[in-house]
Design a protein around this motif. Structure first.
Motif, PDB file in Angstrom:
ATOM      1  N   GLU A 166       0.632  -1.021   0.142  1.00 51.16           N
ATOM      2  CA  GLU A 166       0.013  -0.048  -0.008  1.00 51.16           C
ATOM      3  C   GLU A 166       0.824   1.163  -0.045  1.00 51.16           C
ATOM      4  O   GLU A 166       2.031   1.191   0.837  1.00 51.16           O
ATOM      5  CB  GLU A 166      -0.865   0.052   1.280  1.00 51.16           C
ATOM      6  CG  GLU A 166      -1.895  -1.203   1.469  1.00 51.16           C
ATOM      7  CD  GLU A 166      -2.777  -0.959   2.381  1.00 51.16           C
ATOM      8  OE1 GLU A 166      -3.837  -0.321   2.398  1.00 51.16           O
ATOM      9  OE2 GLU A 166      -2.736  -1.794   3.481  1.00 51.16           O
ATOM     10  N   GLU A 168       1.263   5.745  -1.176  1.00 47.15           N
ATOM     11  CA  GLU A 168       0.653   7.066  -1.734  1.00 47.15           C
ATOM     12  C   GLU A 168       1.869   7.991  -2.519  1.00 47.15           C
ATOM     13  O   GLU A 168       2.966   7.916  -2.002  1.00 47.15           O
ATOM     14  CB  GLU A 168       0.261   7.725  -0.337  1.00 47.15           C
ATOM     15  CG  GLU A 168      -0.347   9.084  -0.800  1.00 47.15           C
ATOM     16  CD  GLU A 168      -1.021   9.914   0.265  1.00 47.15           C
ATOM     17  OE1 GLU A 168      -0.377  10.949   0.668  1.00 47.15           O
ATOM     18  OE2 GLU A 168      -1.891   9.463   0.988  1.00 47.15           O
ATOM     19  N   CYS A 169       1.456   8.308  -3.566  1.00 36.75           N
ATOM     20  CA  CYS A 169       2.490   8.996  -4.509  1.00 36.75           C
ATOM     21  C   CYS A 169       1.748  10.380  -4.668  1.00 36.75           C
ATOM     22  O   CYS A 169       0.474  10.089  -5.645  1.00 36.75           O
ATOM     23  CB  CYS A 169       2.559   8.387  -5.902  1.00 36.75           C
ATOM     24  SG  CYS A 169       3.965   7.253  -5.538  1.00 36.75           S
ATOM     25  N   SER A 172      -2.130  10.454  -4.308  1.00 35.43           N
ATOM     26  CA  SER A 172      -2.773   9.272  -4.755  1.00 35.43           C
ATOM     27  C   SER A 172      -2.587   7.774  -4.361  1.00 35.43           C
ATOM     28  O   SER A 172      -1.323   7.558  -4.026  1.00 35.43           O
ATOM     29  CB  SER A 172      -2.768   9.190  -6.350  1.00 35.43           C
ATOM     30  OG  SER A 172      -2.994  10.362  -7.031  1.00 35.43           O
ATOM     31  N   SER A 173      -3.349   7.088  -3.781  1.00 36.24           N
ATOM     32  CA  SER A 173      -3.347   5.940  -3.197  1.00 36.24           C
ATOM     33  C   SER A 173      -3.099   4.814  -4.202  1.00 36.24           C
ATOM     34  O   SER A 173      -3.401   4.920  -5.216  1.00 36.24           O
ATOM     35  CB  SER A 173      -4.410   5.599  -2.480  1.00 36.24           C
ATOM     36  OG  SER A 173      -4.866   6.512  -1.327  1.00 36.24           O
ATOM     37  N   ARG A 174      -2.242   3.956  -3.932  1.00 32.71           N
ATOM     38  CA  ARG A 174      -1.582   2.863  -4.796  1.00 32.71           C
ATOM     39  C   ARG A 174      -1.842   1.537  -3.833  1.00 32.71           C
ATOM     40  O   ARG A 174      -1.383   1.512  -2.645  1.00 32.71           O
ATOM     41  CB  ARG A 174      -0.455   3.012  -5.238  1.00 32.71           C
ATOM     42  CG  ARG A 174      -0.119   4.309  -6.082  1.00 32.71           C
ATOM     43  CD  ARG A 174       1.376   4.477  -6.736  1.00 32.71           C
ATOM     44  NE  ARG A 174       1.302   5.592  -7.533  1.00 32.71           N
ATOM     45  CZ  ARG A 174       2.260   5.951  -8.483  1.00 32.71           C
ATOM     46  NH1 ARG A 174       3.402   4.986  -8.276  1.00 32.71           N
ATOM     47  NH2 ARG A 174       2.283   7.049  -9.112  1.00 32.71           N
ATOM     48  N   TYR A 175      -2.128   0.686  -4.593  1.00 33.65           N
ATOM     49  CA  TYR A 175      -2.163  -0.811  -3.950  1.00 33.65           C
ATOM     50  C   TYR A 175      -1.710  -1.941  -4.916  1.00 33.65           C
ATOM     51  O   TYR A 175      -2.097  -1.914  -6.189  1.00 33.65           O
ATOM     52  CB  TYR A 175      -3.667  -1.026  -3.583  1.00 33.65           C
ATOM     53  CG  TYR A 175      -4.131  -2.516  -2.862  1.00 33.65           C
ATOM     54  CD1 TYR A 175      -3.790  -2.350  -1.640  1.00 33.65           C
ATOM     55  CD2 TYR A 175      -4.555  -3.516  -3.664  1.00 33.65           C
ATOM     56  CE1 TYR A 175      -4.106  -3.804  -0.886  1.00 33.65           C
ATOM     57  CE2 TYR A 175      -4.590  -4.540  -2.922  1.00 33.65           C
ATOM     58  CZ  TYR A 175      -4.581  -4.989  -1.623  1.00 33.65           C
ATOM     59  OH  TYR A 175      -4.690  -6.207  -0.994  1.00 33.65           O
ATOM     60  N   TYR A 176      -0.967  -2.643  -4.408  1.00 31.42           N
ATOM     61  CA  TYR A 176      -0.411  -4.063  -5.168  1.00 31.42           C
ATOM     62  C   TYR A 176      -0.354  -5.289  -4.436  1.00 31.42           C
ATOM     63  O   TYR A 176      -0.433  -5.166  -3.170  1.00 31.42           O
ATOM     64  CB  TYR A 176       1.034  -3.722  -5.744  1.00 31.42           C
ATOM     65  CG  TYR A 176       1.234  -2.140  -6.239  1.00 31.42           C
ATOM     66  CD1 TYR A 176       1.256  -2.164  -7.695  1.00 31.42           C
ATOM     67  CD2 TYR A 176       1.457  -1.177  -5.800  1.00 31.42           C
ATOM     68  CE1 TYR A 176       1.241  -0.902  -8.193  1.00 31.42           C
ATOM     69  CE2 TYR A 176       1.651   0.220  -6.335  1.00 31.42           C
ATOM     70  CZ  TYR A 176       1.550   0.127  -7.651  1.00 31.42           C
ATOM     71  OH  TYR A 176       1.780   1.106  -8.281  1.00 31.42           O
ATOM     72  N   CYS A 261       6.522   9.593  -2.848  1.00 32.80           N
ATOM     73  CA  CYS A 261       6.073   8.772  -2.660  1.00 32.80           C
ATOM     74  C   CYS A 261       6.540   7.584  -1.368  1.00 32.80           C
ATOM     75  O   CYS A 261       7.746   7.981  -0.881  1.00 32.80           O
ATOM     76  CB  CYS A 261       5.948   7.342  -3.988  1.00 32.80           C
ATOM     77  SG  CYS A 261       5.699   7.992  -5.521  1.00 32.80           S
ATOM     78  N   TYR A 263       5.639   4.015   0.784  1.00 32.46           N
ATOM     79  CA  TYR A 263       5.038   2.453   0.579  1.00 32.46           C
ATOM     80  C   TYR A 263       5.235   1.800   1.938  1.00 32.46           C
ATOM     81  O   TYR A 263       6.189   2.043   2.395  1.00 32.46           O
ATOM     82  CB  TYR A 263       5.714   1.761  -0.544  1.00 32.46           C
ATOM     83  CG  TYR A 263       5.439   2.478  -2.022  1.00 32.46           C
ATOM     84  CD1 TYR A 263       4.281   2.005  -2.675  1.00 32.46           C
ATOM     85  CD2 TYR A 263       6.451   3.087  -2.609  1.00 32.46           C
ATOM     86  CE1 TYR A 263       4.155   2.635  -3.920  1.00 32.46           C
ATOM     87  CE2 TYR A 263       6.213   3.646  -3.778  1.00 32.46           C
ATOM     88  CZ  TYR A 263       5.102   3.240  -4.366  1.00 32.46           C
ATOM     89  OH  TYR A 263       4.794   4.083  -5.670  1.00 32.46           O
TER      90      TYR A 263
END
Length: 273
Positions: A166, A168-169, A172-176, A261, A263
């Protein structure tokens, strides 16, 4: 290669402070896994294959071009686990297997790739070797799982890790989600994929690896900074691991931040061999 798999890829190009001996022969962390967790030691006798279908306990020998893809059909005659072990003079090849109930890939930043999957009698599986970068000869062992085919030393273990990332950049949130293989030597304090990375510190059954990476180009006013820390906990009786990888990165042009970013990767893993 997945850039976000920091343990498997990013650490290999970072600056680290290691706790353990450079050759792994004299250092000791005090972590000792149960020897019964090791898989079979030796590679069975293999039959060399250069064309046609492939059966269990085969050694595929071939050449691959830059950006090339080669496919082979593995014919399974029995139920059971199968080890695919790829090695090559090319800089970075990837490996995949696809079948009616199997779809797995191994995509490290080297040409050492391993997949262990459950095959079913009477099924055919497509094996794929793809050039991510470079060309040259390669060998692909299709065999029963064993430590020799993976090139494991006495205290090394091959792990399969499953990770959730999880981040944030720039707001904007990011999830992988991700999975990958990693070799760990708990006794002598290092992980190994393409290269070897020593543990930074050890506290009981918990190990820490701190890392950083930087790049710059004064002509274009460019700079990049990455830093982070991996924490791994291991259960000596089962060999299972859990942990986190927390890192941040900042990219600038002419003194202005163009990307920032952060993570957090939560991971778990179990021994394959």
């Amino acid at each position: 290669m997945n850039k976000l798999s920091i343990i498997a890829t990013g650490i290999l190009t970072t600056t680290l402070v290691g706790c353990c001996g450079e050759d792994g022969s004299t250092a000791s962390t005090g972590i000792a896994l149960d020897a019964s967790l090791k898989g079979p030691a030796s590679t069975p006798e293999l039959v060399t294959v250069t064309s046609g279908n492939v059966y269990l306990n085969s050694l595929i020998q071939s050449e691959i071009a830059e950006d090339g893809v080669e496919r082979w059909i593995f014919v399974s005659e029995d139920d059971g686990e199968v080890l695919l072990a790829l090695s090559s003079s090319a800089e970075d090849l990837d490996l995949a297997v696809d079948g009616s109930s199997v779809s797995e890939e191994s995509t490290s930043d080297s040409s050492q790739e391993w997949i262990i999957f459950q095959a079913a009698s009477g099924e055919n599986y497509q094996l794929e070797v793809e050039s991510w970068y470079g060309d040259g000869s390669y060998e692909l062992q299709v065999t029963t799982p064993n430590r020799e085919s993976v090139g494991l030393s006495e205290n090394e273990y091959l792990y399969k890790l499953v990770a959730t990332i999880e981040g944030e950049c720039d707001g904007s949130s990011r999830y992988y989600t991700n999975s990958y293989n990693m070799i760990v030597n708990w006794a002598q304090g290092y992980i190994r994929t393409k290269d070897r990375t020593n543990f930074t510190s050890v506290d009981g059954n918990q190990v820490t690896i701190t890392y950083s990476e930087s790049d710059s180009d004064p002509e274009y006013g460019y700079s990049y900074e990455l830093s982070g820390s991996v924490t791994l906990n291991v259960d000596e009786s089962s060999g299972e691991i859990s942990g986190t990888d927390i890192w941040s990165e900042v990219e600038e042009y002419d003194g202005n931040i163009t990307e920032e970013c952060s993570y957090e990767e939560t991971l778990s893993g179990e021994i394959l061999l």
